[in-house]
Design an enzyme around this catalytic site. Structure first.
Site, short mmCIF file in Angstrom:
data_model
loop_
_atom_site.label_atom_id
_atom_site.label_comp_id
_atom_site.label_asym_id
_atom_site.label_seq_id
_atom_site.Cartn_x
_atom_site.Cartn_y
_atom_site.Cartn_z
N ASN A 7 -59.87 36.43 -56.34
CA ASN A 7 -60.62 37.62 -55.93
C ASN A 7 -59.70 38.80 -56.20
OD1 ASN A 7 -61.79 39.80 -54.65
ND2 ASN A 7 -62.27 38.72 -52.77
N ARG A 9 -59.76 41.77 -55.49
CA ARG A 9 -59.60 42.73 -54.40
C ARG A 9 -58.64 42.24 -53.32
NH1 ARG A 9 -64.88 44.39 -51.94
NH2 ARG A 9 -63.59 46.08 -51.16
N CYS A 10 -58.18 41.00 -53.43
CA CYS A 10 -57.33 40.38 -52.41
C CYS A 10 -55.86 40.47 -52.83
CB CYS A 10 -57.75 38.93 -52.23
SG CYS A 10 -56.63 37.95 -51.22
N THR A 11 -55.03 40.99 -51.96
CA THR A 11 -53.60 41.12 -52.25
C THR A 11 -52.95 39.77 -52.52
OG1 THR A 11 -53.49 43.08 -50.85
CG2 THR A 11 -51.41 41.98 -51.33
#
Length: 113
Positions: A7, A9-11
């Site tokens: 994903n 958007r996930c760090t």
């Protein structure tokens, strides 16, 4: 070939992808929120991780709190939930040579490389 269920958007997911790139891994990126994993894929991931399906569920997600919190579902029903709502799947998941690891913490990924 190393596969990452990613994903962007996930760090933690970005960190795991960067690690794979740094290690010069040949990478297959699966953006599982864009292309829902199949029931077979989720079942195989759970098996490779050696966990129960419920352990792969992100319990902080809104959909979990609204639809699933407090419910006792079978393993198969939890897998179906992840297929229907892939946002519930913990991330990132890295797969290599029949082994899988959740990249939280990133050391889990290092162990399977």
């Amino acid at each position: 070939m190393t596969k990452i269920y990613h994903n962007p958007r996930c760090t933690k997911s970005r960190q795991s992808l960067a690690l794979l790139e740094e290690k010069n891994e040949e990478i297959e990126i699966v953006e599982y929120l864009k292309s829902n994993p199949t029931k077979q894929e989720v079942t195989e991931l759970v098996s490779m991780l050696g966990i129960k399906p419920l352990e792969l569920i992100r319990k902080g997600e809104k959909i979990y709190k609204e639809e699933f919190k407090g419910k006792e579902l079978s393993d198969e029903a939890w897998i179906e939930a992840m297929v229907s709502y892939p946002i519930l799947i913990e991330r990132p998941i890295v797969v290599k040579n029949g082994k899988a690891a959740i990249g939280r913490p990133i050391e889990n990924v290092i162990e399977i490389l």
